[in-house]
Design an enzyme around this catalytic site. Structure first.
Site: not given
Length: 240
Positions: A40, A61, A171
């Site tokens: 990641d 991502k 996030m």
């Protein structure tokens, strides 16, 4: 006729919150034996140094940035299992929490590929440890909810917020402001304690103590990954 090569095995491994020494012993051992590692965006170079023998494939991502579509990552996993015996999919935090593990597990299982999940330390627990701020507190907070505002494409935006003593938003950089406004609209006190951790467990980690009403201004200086913890349990401890 040449027989088709059997698939290798895939391990979905949680890298933890960022610091290389916070990966589990099992995860580090499997990394050291991996032939290929699909990792990641939030996986650090120090973590990748644990697998110098492996072919490294970035499948990162990041919110708000161009990145590889999940379907392409799924296809790369299957292709890697065709060519290698020991495949590691290295995910930030824990694979089973906001790690898109469901999509990858479904794809691997549909192809009959053996897969194992190795848990990692999720960011909320690491952030609480860094700030020395328990997510629960006797007599004040006995329930915790982890949530994110990120959604899959073509899915409606999540507008509800969990009803819990301590809220932890993953996030949360861009979405935290919307969360704060939503909580205030629901009647949460403007002085509700908020603890923001940026770049959790890394050398450039920063911790901010804010109130719900000043969250918007307080996040202006954050450029790295942000985790936000909200609730009475986040109040600074007073000397006894």
């Amino acid at each position: 006729m040449v027989a088709q090569r059997a698939f290798g095995k895939v391990w979905l491994i949680g890298a933890g919150p960022g610091a290389a020494d916070l990966i589990t012993v099992r995860g580090a051992r499997l990394l050291a034996d991996a032939e290929v590692v699909l990792y990641d965006a939030l996986v650090t170079p120090e973590m990748l140094a644990l697998c110098p023998q492996a072919v490294l494939v970035s499948v990162g991502k990041r919110a708000g940035q161009r990145s590889m579509a999940q379907i392409a990552i799924n296809e790369q996993l299957v292709d890697a299992a065709r060519h290698y015996s020991r495949v590691v999919r290295l995910k930030g935090g824990d694979p089973m929490l906001f790690g898109r593990a469901d999509e990858e597990l479904r794809t691997l299982e549909a192809h009959g590929i053996a897969v194992e999940v190795v848990p990692g330390i999720t960011a909320a627990l690491a952030a609480a440890a860094s700030a020395k701020q328990p997510l629960t507190r006797r007599g004040i907070a006995r329930s915790v909810a982890f949530f994110t505002s990120s959604n899959a494409p073509d899915h409606p935006e999540q507008t509800t917020l969990p009803a819990c003593d301590t809220l932890v938003q993953y996030m949360g950089g861009r979405e935290a402001i919307k969360t704060a406004r939503g909580l205030l609209a629901l009647g949460h006190a403007a002085d509700t304690p908020v603890l923001v951790v940026e770049n959790c467990s890394r050398a450039d980690e920063r911790i901010f103590r804010l109130q719900l009403s000043d969250l918007e201004a307080g996040l202006a200086a954050c450029t790295g990954p942000v985790l936000m913890m909200i609730g009475a349990a986040m109040a600074a401890r007073q000397p006894e």
